[in-house]
Design a protein around this motif. Structure first.
Motif, PDB file in Angstrom:
ATOM      1  N   SER A  22       0.787  -1.302   0.046  1.00 51.12           N
ATOM      2  CA  SER A  22      -0.105   0.063   0.010  1.00 51.12           C
ATOM      3  C   SER A  22       0.980   1.077   0.074  1.00 51.12           C
ATOM      4  CB  SER A  22      -0.845   0.158   1.016  1.00 51.12           C
ATOM      5  OG  SER A  22      -1.340   1.182   1.366  1.00 51.12           O
ATOM      6  N   ALA A  54     -12.828  -0.174  -1.072  1.00 51.06           N
ATOM      7  CA  ALA A  54     -12.271  -0.438   0.599  1.00 51.06           C
ATOM      8  C   ALA A  54     -11.601   0.887   0.981  1.00 51.06           C
ATOM      9  CB  ALA A  54     -11.377  -1.375   0.294  1.00 51.06           C
ATOM     10  N   SER A  55     -10.784   1.715  -0.145  1.00 53.08           N
ATOM     11  CA  SER A  55     -10.019   2.778   0.180  1.00 53.08           C
ATOM     12  C   SER A  55     -11.015   3.894   0.859  1.00 53.08           C
ATOM     13  CB  SER A  55      -9.485   3.246  -0.999  1.00 53.08           C
ATOM     14  OG  SER A  55      -8.566   4.521  -0.596  1.00 53.08           O
ATOM     15  N   SER A  56     -11.933   4.071   0.156  1.00 48.94           N
ATOM     16  CA  SER A  56     -12.910   5.077   0.563  1.00 48.94           C
ATOM     17  C   SER A  56     -13.473   4.798   2.086  1.00 48.94           C
ATOM     18  CB  SER A  56     -14.087   5.161  -0.173  1.00 48.94           C
ATOM     19  OG  SER A  56     -13.937   5.589  -1.539  1.00 48.94           O
ATOM     20  N   LEU A  57     -13.550   3.434   2.394  1.00 52.01           N
ATOM     21  CA  LEU A  57     -14.355   3.190   3.799  1.00 52.01           C
ATOM     22  C   LEU A  57     -13.245   3.657   4.781  1.00 52.01           C
ATOM     23  CD1 LEU A  57     -16.381   1.763   5.546  1.00 52.01           C
ATOM     24  CD2 LEU A  57     -15.498  -0.297   5.005  1.00 52.01           C
ATOM     25  N   ARG A  58     -12.073   3.092   4.378  1.00 49.63           N
ATOM     26  CA  ARG A  58     -11.024   3.203   5.528  1.00 49.63           C
ATOM     27  C   ARG A  58     -10.592   4.538   5.690  1.00 49.63           C
ATOM     28  NH1 ARG A  58      -6.389   2.099   8.775  1.00 49.63           N
ATOM     29  NH2 ARG A  58      -6.990   3.985   9.843  1.00 49.63           N
ATOM     30  N   LEU A  59     -10.494   5.485   4.450  1.00 54.00           N
ATOM     31  CA  LEU A  59     -10.034   6.910   4.651  1.00 54.00           C
ATOM     32  C   LEU A  59     -11.178   7.865   5.154  1.00 54.00           C
ATOM     33  CD1 LEU A  59      -8.231   7.093   1.345  1.00 54.00           C
ATOM     34  CD2 LEU A  59      -7.302   7.306   3.607  1.00 54.00           C
TER      35      LEU A  59
ATOM     36  N   ALA B  54     -19.704   0.870   2.665  1.00 53.42           N
ATOM     37  CA  ALA B  54     -19.353  -0.276   3.786  1.00 53.42           C
ATOM     38  C   ALA B  54     -20.185  -1.379   2.876  1.00 53.42           C
ATOM     39  CB  ALA B  54     -19.655  -0.066   5.312  1.00 53.42           C
TER      40      ALA B  54
END
Lengths: 342, 342
Positions: A22, A54-59, B54
């Motif tokens: 990453s 996934a990136s959006s969820l994390r960020l 999500a």
DNA sequence: TTGAAAGCGCTAACAT
DNA sequence: ATGTTAGCGCTTTCAA
């Protein structure tokens, strides 16, 4: 569907960890050039494509903005979308589109869909039927960046871009007067929409600034259509002292005026002057060509995105947001329909 | 930004678990009505709005489709977008828009952005400059639903919607012949684009079916612009045996033809007939009004979405996908510019 | 009918 | 410079 490859896949292949991969792909300074190179090569090999979900969820941000327009079918909004999407792509943002079809209910649904999609900001042009603004106020309360374009509402305290409707109308009216038309009339639009009220105000002020008496009988209430242009002319020509020029609230209305005048064999621009507003495409192709006011649609879209981008970036740093209202210059496009003087 | 409430928040408030709340909100049959009601009430109270990001990550689908068009500024594409977005909203899908601006590079980038966003399918209209189709083939290989609209390419084996260009051109040409025009010429479009080749084919076949000799000198290669209409007319009128009618590949070209004829004081439709293709808005407002072929743009957008929706739903059940090519009827719109007969 | 636990793929905090 | 671990918010499998 052959599964998309993930950071884990790349890591496993290289005997390293997803975290390192990453960081390498995101070009972090704490990763060696050697590692970056080999990661990039492997990613390419696997056809890796970052999972933005996934990136959006994390960020906690999506890199996506939402746009709500009345209808993409109206070429005005098509142009604005063009401007928005082009700048957005350049800055790496995706754009979600919703249409209100001029309905309050759909507009409200659109706002909720965009919130569910967790867009980083919303650009909107208010629907004709919208009288209640609580859905937009909710967005504002959430501190989600919101920018209105064209169909704005000054009383809501929302950042906006619009054309200078007042000054455009003023210039249009004054131009007709300067051309030597004696009595300049106006066909208006639905007056619960602010931009149309502004245009009427510009018309009235231009008359008075040019020592023309304001005559309420010279204002015909239209509804932005060819028909209201025709109906307006029909009404005007029955007056005792009819006008010899019309400033129409937008180009379709102006087109109706021209059609009616042609049907009655009244010469444009010799005996009657016409100005529109919008700079719709057809204006330069009809006979006579239509004088109008350009609204800088593409620029409007670009500015709208730049405004929201600024809000998104500043919001991150928790800076306080000041409401900005960008007013674009309304540019007169003088063609045949209004040029009496040689 | 006051944090959005989550399933966990609702669960905590009710002394239950996120799993139950999720099931309740998704109206699962294994949850009691009592629980559903209380969950719904609490959700409303908290202003809960499902986090689609999500949800998408977990489900492996986004409920979003991507659209790639050359430019939203062209009213044709604005209309198609209108059709797409309206049906998409009805079926609960979000729509992401990218523009190619007719460039291969941007189109290719657009495809990658859409893949990164993990859209459930892609609708695309091929850019003018695209000669290499590997980016679309990659989408196809991933088994991601892909539908072309309007600017299709039959050789790629991709599901598509387009208007019947061949038959539209055929009808346009035959109409001019039936009106009594002797020599019908054609101004074409860039011939690496399939739809323009199809229109030329329709033109040629209609001539031959109506016992007119095919004369290569009556085809002028244009580039979809007013200018090529003018240039074409200039060329035709210098011929030894000039045509007395033109079928133009699209409306702007036809407009150029009309402008040139008017400049030369050649009467339309008496001495010269003109047909366009597209049914652009301006056609009904110019003088003479322009006869043309309607492309059913909104329907095209609606059909495009329906096709991809079908592919998405069927794909889930792992049914094999058959390539469909929907051809919409091309509808002649006969106005003044082509009506010689009384 | 409900709860517990795991995991979608990514990134950041913390550790080494 | 890299590894470990945890968690974003949701849904689903398995268990009770």
């Amino acid at each position: 569907m052959n599964r998309n490859s993930t950071l884990k896949d790349i890591a496993k292949l290289l005997g390293t960890t997803p975290a390192t991969v990453s960081r390498a792909l995101n070009d972090r300074s704490d990763i060696s050039d050697k590692m970056k190179k080999i990661v990039a090569a492997t990613a390419r090999e696997l056809g890796y494509n970052k999972n933005k979900v996934a990136s959006s969820l994390r960020l906690g941000r999506t890199g996506t903005i939402g746009v709500i327009i009345p209808s993409a079918e109206q070429s005005f909004f098509g142009s604005v979308i063009h401007g928005i999407v082009n700048v957005a792509e350049t800055l790496g943002y995706d754009v979600l589109i919703h249409q209100s079809n001029e309905s309050y209910t759909l507009e409200e649904k659109g706002v909720h869909s965009l919130l569910a999609a967790r867009v980083d900001g919303i650009l909107a042009s208010i629907a004709r039927d919208t009288l209640d603004f609580s859905h937009f106020m909710m967005v504002k309360k959430k501190k989600l960046p919101l920018v209105f374009f064209d169909r704005v509402n000054a009383s809501l305290g929302v950042t906006s871009v619009s054309v200078d409707d007042y000054s455009g109308a003023y210039k249009a009216t004054e131009h007709l007067i300067k051309q030597g038309y004696r009595r300049v009339a106006h066909i208006s639009g639905p007056d619960h929409i602010q931009i149309f009220r502004e245009r009427m105000r510009g018309y009235i002020d231009a008359l008075q600034a040019n020592k023309k008496k304001y005559d309420a009988s010279l204002i015909f209430p239209g509804n932005i259509s060819i028909e209201s242009g025709k109906a307006g002319m029909d009404y005007f020509l029955k007056l005792k002292d009819p006008p010899d020029a019309v400033f129409a609230v937008e180009d379709f209305t102006a087109l109706g005026v021209i059609k009616e005048l042609k049907d009655r064999n009244i010469k444009i621009p010799e005996s009657f002057g016409v100005m529109g507003f919008c700079n719709a495409l057809f204006g330069q192709h009809i006979t006579p060509t239509l004088s109008t006011i350009d609204q800088q649609t593409i620029l409007m879209g670009e500015e709208a995105f730049k405004l929201i981008y600024e809000m998104i970036v500043k919001g991150k740093n928790n800076k306080t947001q000041r409401i900005k209202n960008v007013i674009l210059e309304a540019i007169p496009i003088i063609r045949q329909s209004s040029v009496k003087k040689k």
